[in-house]
Write a protein that holds these residues in place. Structure first.
Motif, PDB file in Angstrom:
ATOM      1  N   ILE A  19       0.827  -1.202   0.000  1.00 41.62           N
ATOM      2  CA  ILE A  19       0.000   0.000   0.000  1.00 41.62           C
ATOM      3  C   ILE A  19       0.862   1.253   0.000  1.00 41.62           C
ATOM      4  O   ILE A  19       0.592   2.196  -0.744  1.00 41.62           O
ATOM      5  CB  ILE A  19      -0.973  -0.021   1.191  1.00 41.62           C
TER       6      ILE A  19
ATOM      7  N   PHE B 109       0.728   4.099  -2.726  1.00 42.71           N
ATOM      8  CA  PHE B 109       0.446   5.470  -2.278  1.00 42.71           C
ATOM      9  C   PHE B 109       1.502   6.432  -2.819  1.00 42.71           C
ATOM     10  O   PHE B 109       1.175   7.458  -3.402  1.00 42.71           O
ATOM     11  CB  PHE B 109       0.413   5.503  -0.744  1.00 42.71           C
TER      12      PHE B 109
ATOM     13  N   VAL C 248      -8.425  13.493  -1.984  1.00 45.61           N
ATOM     14  CA  VAL C 248      -9.438  12.603  -2.546  1.00 45.61           C
ATOM     15  C   VAL C 248      -8.952  12.054  -3.886  1.00 45.61           C
ATOM     16  O   VAL C 248      -9.154  10.884  -4.197  1.00 45.61           O
ATOM     17  CB  VAL C 248     -10.771  13.352  -2.720  1.00 45.61           C
TER      18      VAL C 248
ATOM     19  N   LEU D 211      -6.698   9.387  -3.078  1.00 39.88           N
ATOM     20  CA  LEU D 211      -7.351   8.299  -2.351  1.00 39.88           C
ATOM     21  C   LEU D 211      -8.149   7.391  -3.262  1.00 39.88           C
ATOM     22  O   LEU D 211      -8.120   6.169  -3.094  1.00 39.88           O
ATOM     23  CB  LEU D 211      -8.296   8.891  -1.309  1.00 39.88           C
ATOM     24  N   ILE D 212      -8.875   7.978  -4.213  1.00 36.78           N
ATOM     25  CA  ILE D 212      -9.761   7.135  -5.024  1.00 36.78           C
ATOM     26  C   ILE D 212      -8.981   6.038  -5.741  1.00 36.78           C
ATOM     27  O   ILE D 212      -9.306   4.868  -5.567  1.00 36.78           O
ATOM     28  CB  ILE D 212     -10.609   8.005  -5.989  1.00 36.78           C
TER      29      ILE D 212
ATOM     30  N   LEU E  22      -6.067   4.863  -4.993  1.00 34.95           N
ATOM     31  CA  LEU E  22      -5.434   3.995  -3.992  1.00 34.95           C
ATOM     32  C   LEU E  22      -6.439   2.993  -3.443  1.00 34.95           C
ATOM     33  O   LEU E  22      -6.166   1.796  -3.348  1.00 34.95           O
ATOM     34  CB  LEU E  22      -4.873   4.846  -2.849  1.00 34.95           C
ATOM     35  N   ILE E  23      -7.628   3.493  -3.112  1.00 35.83           N
ATOM     36  CA  ILE E  23      -8.632   2.613  -2.523  1.00 35.83           C
ATOM     37  C   ILE E  23      -9.128   1.604  -3.556  1.00 35.83           C
ATOM     38  O   ILE E  23      -9.283   0.420  -3.255  1.00 35.83           O
ATOM     39  CB  ILE E  23      -9.778   3.465  -1.947  1.00 35.83           C
ATOM     40  N   ILE E  24      -9.312   2.065  -4.780  1.00 36.45           N
ATOM     41  CA  ILE E  24      -9.811   1.130  -5.791  1.00 36.45           C
ATOM     42  C   ILE E  24      -8.791   0.033  -6.051  1.00 36.45           C
ATOM     43  O   ILE E  24      -9.131  -1.151  -6.061  1.00 36.45           O
ATOM     44  CB  ILE E  24     -10.190   1.896  -7.077  1.00 36.45           C
TER      45      ILE E  24
ATOM     46  N   SER F 198      -6.487  -1.029  -4.020  1.00 41.04           N
ATOM     47  CA  SER F 198      -6.360  -1.887  -2.842  1.00 41.04           C
ATOM     48  C   SER F 198      -7.528  -2.845  -2.729  1.00 41.04           C
ATOM     49  O   SER F 198      -7.336  -4.041  -2.498  1.00 41.04           O
ATOM     50  CB  SER F 198      -6.281  -1.043  -1.577  1.00 41.04           C
ATOM     51  N   PHE F 199      -8.753  -2.321  -2.916  1.00 42.60           N
ATOM     52  CA  PHE F 199      -9.898  -3.207  -2.706  1.00 42.60           C
ATOM     53  C   PHE F 199     -10.129  -4.134  -3.892  1.00 42.60           C
ATOM     54  O   PHE F 199     -10.808  -5.149  -3.749  1.00 42.60           O
ATOM     55  CB  PHE F 199     -11.145  -2.395  -2.369  1.00 42.60           C
ATOM     56  N   ASP F 200      -9.545  -3.793  -5.046  1.00 41.26           N
ATOM     57  CA  ASP F 200      -9.624  -4.736  -6.167  1.00 41.26           C
ATOM     58  C   ASP F 200      -8.864  -6.014  -5.863  1.00 41.26           C
ATOM     59  O   ASP F 200      -9.182  -7.071  -6.393  1.00 41.26           O
ATOM     60  CB  ASP F 200      -9.048  -4.093  -7.440  1.00 41.26           C
TER      61      ASP F 200
ATOM     62  N   ILE G 185      -7.185  -5.375   4.633  1.00 41.61           N
ATOM     63  CA  ILE G 185      -6.690  -4.316   3.741  1.00 41.61           C
ATOM     64  C   ILE G 185      -7.172  -2.964   4.228  1.00 41.61           C
ATOM     65  O   ILE G 185      -6.432  -1.972   4.190  1.00 41.61           O
ATOM     66  CB  ILE G 185      -7.129  -4.609   2.298  1.00 41.61           C
TER      67      ILE G 185
ATOM     68  N   LEU H 204      -4.741   0.079   5.156  1.00 44.44           N
ATOM     69  CA  LEU H 204      -4.908   1.409   4.566  1.00 44.44           C
ATOM     70  C   LEU H 204      -5.078   2.460   5.649  1.00 44.44           C
ATOM     71  O   LEU H 204      -4.493   3.542   5.600  1.00 44.44           O
ATOM     72  CB  LEU H 204      -6.146   1.423   3.668  1.00 44.44           C
TER      73      LEU H 204
ATOM     74  N   VAL I 167      -1.738   3.199   7.242  1.00 42.57           N
ATOM     75  CA  VAL I 167      -0.845   3.994   6.402  1.00 42.57           C
ATOM     76  C   VAL I 167      -1.339   5.431   6.315  1.00 42.57           C
ATOM     77  O   VAL I 167      -0.559   6.388   6.458  1.00 42.57           O
ATOM     78  CB  VAL I 167      -0.747   3.374   4.993  1.00 42.57           C
TER      79      VAL I 167
ATOM     80  N   ILE J 279     -11.870   5.147   5.331  1.00 44.73           N
ATOM     81  CA  ILE J 279     -11.775   3.688   5.199  1.00 44.73           C
ATOM     82  C   ILE J 279     -12.956   2.983   5.854  1.00 44.73           C
ATOM     83  O   ILE J 279     -13.578   2.128   5.231  1.00 44.73           O
ATOM     84  CB  ILE J 279     -10.422   3.176   5.752  1.00 44.73           C
TER      85      ILE J 279
ATOM     86  N   ILE K  39     -15.908   3.064   3.632  1.00 46.62           N
ATOM     87  CA  ILE K  39     -15.900   2.165   2.475  1.00 46.62           C
ATOM     88  C   ILE K  39     -16.057   0.715   2.908  1.00 46.62           C
ATOM     89  O   ILE K  39     -16.859  -0.035   2.342  1.00 46.62           O
ATOM     90  CB  ILE K  39     -14.605   2.372   1.683  1.00 46.62           C
TER      91      ILE K  39
ATOM     92  N   LEU L 186     -19.075  -1.771   1.898  1.00 50.61           N
ATOM     93  CA  LEU L 186     -18.863  -3.010   1.160  1.00 50.61           C
ATOM     94  C   LEU L 186     -19.180  -4.247   1.986  1.00 50.61           C
ATOM     95  O   LEU L 186     -19.696  -5.225   1.467  1.00 50.61           O
ATOM     96  CB  LEU L 186     -17.414  -3.098   0.666  1.00 50.61           C
TER      97      LEU L 186
ATOM     98  N   VAL M  40     -15.098  14.006   2.669  1.00 47.82           N
ATOM     99  CA  VAL M  40     -14.371  13.146   1.743  1.00 47.82           C
ATOM    100  C   VAL M  40     -15.153  11.869   1.474  1.00 47.82           C
ATOM    101  O   VAL M  40     -15.162  11.345   0.364  1.00 47.82           O
ATOM    102  CB  VAL M  40     -12.970  12.806   2.301  1.00 47.82           C
TER     103      VAL M  40
ATOM    104  N   LEU N 237     -16.639  10.007  -2.223  1.00 48.89           N
ATOM    105  CA  LEU N 237     -15.974   8.739  -2.477  1.00 48.89           C
ATOM    106  C   LEU N 237     -16.994   7.611  -2.609  1.00 48.89           C
ATOM    107  O   LEU N 237     -16.895   6.761  -3.504  1.00 48.89           O
ATOM    108  CB  LEU N 237     -15.021   8.457  -1.312  1.00 48.89           C
TER     109      LEU N 237
ATOM    110  N   LEU O 195     -17.632   5.283  -5.769  1.00 48.42           N
ATOM    111  CA  LEU O 195     -17.560   3.819  -5.712  1.00 48.42           C
ATOM    112  C   LEU O 195     -18.860   3.200  -6.194  1.00 48.42           C
ATOM    113  O   LEU O 195     -18.857   2.215  -6.936  1.00 48.42           O
ATOM    114  CB  LEU O 195     -17.288   3.362  -4.278  1.00 48.42           C
TER     115      LEU O 195
ATOM    116  N   ARG P 186     -19.112   3.341  -9.815  1.00 51.15           N
ATOM    117  CA  ARG P 186     -18.209   2.391 -10.442  1.00 51.15           C
ATOM    118  C   ARG P 186     -18.764   0.970 -10.377  1.00 51.15           C
ATOM    119  O   ARG P 186     -18.597   0.171 -11.297  1.00 51.15           O
ATOM    120  CB  ARG P 186     -16.863   2.438  -9.723  1.00 51.15           C
TER     121      ARG P 186
END
Lengths: 284, 192
Positions: free
Chosen positions: A171, A175, A204, A207-208, A210-212, A214-216, B23, B27, B30, B51, B54, B58, B170, B174, B178, B181
């Motif tokens: 990560i 990042f 943001v 982050l977007i 990074l988060i996508i 990571s969660f993928d 994860i 995150l 970090v 985090i 999200i 999910l 934020v 986000l 998501l 997406r």
């Protein structure tokens, strides 16, 4: 960036490094619990000395450690200063007395008891900080998971902890990559050039992705774990958990001593109800 | 796919959830260390607080709480500044509340997140932060360290304001991103 972190991924070869995760986690938790429970300098000081010895014995990176220790001491001093600003006579409540040493105004006084309380508090925080600093630098994520499991924490929680540590280097790498590539596209993250709100908005944009990314990964990792039969059985053993070494056997009495010390502290507190939280040599 | 109430409260626990929480916690750790702007000692305006939003969207509220709570422990371990379990538990509560939005019909995994959900989410975040950092953390700090509560209160207020701000300012864009997406088949209409 990763070398700023304190996690070790490769076990070292000093005495503490060679212990099993079980022993490390137990000693660490007991020391932290005792330090949390007590305000008695007669208990805190030996533990502080012990933690300094332990920290030196694992031969850590001197520069990195000194920097963080200085930072923590300064942060604590600042916190104490804030406490003094709000309540200069705090020692009266905690230690039980107010011997004025120095007077700025009628309200802002420096009392021996307040200073004593601040000293005890600083040592207490410093001791628990040094204990955890030693702990972090002497344990690997797998050992941590194994150690947590040995104190009957469900293995799925332990798995979360070790997986989290496994993915931190990934990560941080992502990042840094995303941040640098966004900055080359003109994203201003310098605090002198853009306000807090714009920076927050710009985060943001980092982050977007990074988060996508990571969660993928979650789906892939979960499938790989399922294929290897994760979660099929009620229990799990750990590859890194080896047989007790000589050192582990030597430390069993020490662990028992710490447990007894904790019980003694609790019983002492319950039976002998001290009028004030913090013991000072000159207060009866 | 209809979930029962207990599933909605606890989240569905399978391998995917475990990896997701892990994860999320990583995150969180970090971002706590690098993605923030310091406000007072021990608290900062950090992007880490998206985090739980999200993970909650999910996987459910309990995974969100665990990701925040364990994430704080991870952050403490990474930063090396010692453990603050009182704050970890406060984070757990705040994260749990941020993840509760799924109870009200939002499903980011399927692409369902509307303005109504955003409002509910904002309210939940404020309640969660107030409860977590305004009640749980000061109480535990007092119990364990018996330190001066005034400072804890200052820190708690800073934490409530900054974390709720991050969760809302934020988190909502986000979550919309998501949801957009993940939206599958929302632009299809049924033919007769």
């Amino acid at each position: 960036m990763d070398n700023k972190f304190f996690i070790t991924l490769v076990p070292g070869n000093t005495f503490i490094d060679k212990l099993t995760g079980k022993t490390k986690v137990r000693i660490f938790l007991l020391l932290i619990i005792i330090l949390t429970a007590t305000w008695d300098i007669r208990v805190i000081l030996p533990i502080l000395l012990l933690s300094i010895i332990m920290l030196i014995s694992i031969k850590p990176d001197v520069k990195k450690n000194v920097a963080i220790i200085i930072f923590v001491i300064l942060m604590n001093l600042f916190n104490l200063f804030l406490t003094w600003i709000i309540k200069p006579d705090y020692g009266l409540e905690m230690v039980g007395g107010s011997t004025v040493l120095f007077k700025f105004t009628d309200f802002y006084i420096v009392t021996a008891e307040t200073m004593w309380y601040f000293l005890v508090r600083l040592l207490k925080f410093l001791a628990s900080f040094l204990v955890s600093l030693t702990f972090i630098q002497s344990i690997t994520p797998s050992e941590l998971a194994a150690g947590l499991h040995s104190i009957k924490i469900p293995y799925k929680i332990c798995m979360i902890v070790s997986l989290a540590f496994r993915y931190i280097p990934d990560i941080t790498r992502d990042f840094t990559n995303i941040k640098i590539s966004m900055q080359t596209r003109g994203l201003e993250l310098d605090s002198r050039k853009s306000s807090i709100l714009t920076r927050l908005k710009q985060y943001v944009l980092i982050l977007i992705p990074l988060i996508i990314t990571s969660f993928d990964r979650v789906g892939n990792i979960a499938n790989a774990m399922d294929l290897r039969g994760f979660g099929k059985n009620k229990d799990k053993t750990y590859y890194c958990e080896h047989e007790d070494t000589k050192g582990d056997k030597m430390l069993v009495p020490f662990i028992i001593f710490l447990i007894l010390l904790y019980i003694a502290l609790v019983v002492y507190k319950a039976v002998y109800k001290a009028p004030f939280e913090v013991w000072a040599p000159w207060i009866q | 796919m209809n979930k029962t109430l207990s599933q909605k409260l606890l989240g569905t626990w399978n391998t995917k959830t475990i990896v997701g929480v892990a994860i999320g916690a990583a995150l969180f750790g970090v971002l706590m260390n690098y993605g923030g702007i310091k406000v007072t000692t021990n608290t900062s305006l950090t992007s880490a607080y998206v985090i739980p939003a999200i993970v909650g969207a999910l996987f459910g509220p309990l995974p969100a709480g665990l990701a925040a709570g364990l994430g704080n422990v991870v952050a403490d371990l990474l930063g090396g500044w010692g453990f603050w379990f009182d704050w970890s538990l406060g984070n757990f509560v705040a994260g749990y509340f941020a993840g509760l939005v799924g109870l009200f019909g939002a499903n980011v995994e399927e692409g369902v997140f509307t303005v109504k959900h955003a409002v509910i989410y904002a309210i939940l975040c404020i309640i969660g932060c107030a409860l977590g950092f305004g009640v749980v953390t000061p109480f535990l700090t007092y119990m364990w360290y018996s330190s001066e509560l005034t400072i804890t209160w200052i820190q708690a207020w800073a934490a409530i304001v900054s974390d709720a701000t991050v969760l809302i300012v934020v988190g909502i864009p986000l979550l919309f991103a998501l949801a957009k997406r993940n939206a599958r088949g929302t632009n299809l209409s049924k033919e007769d």
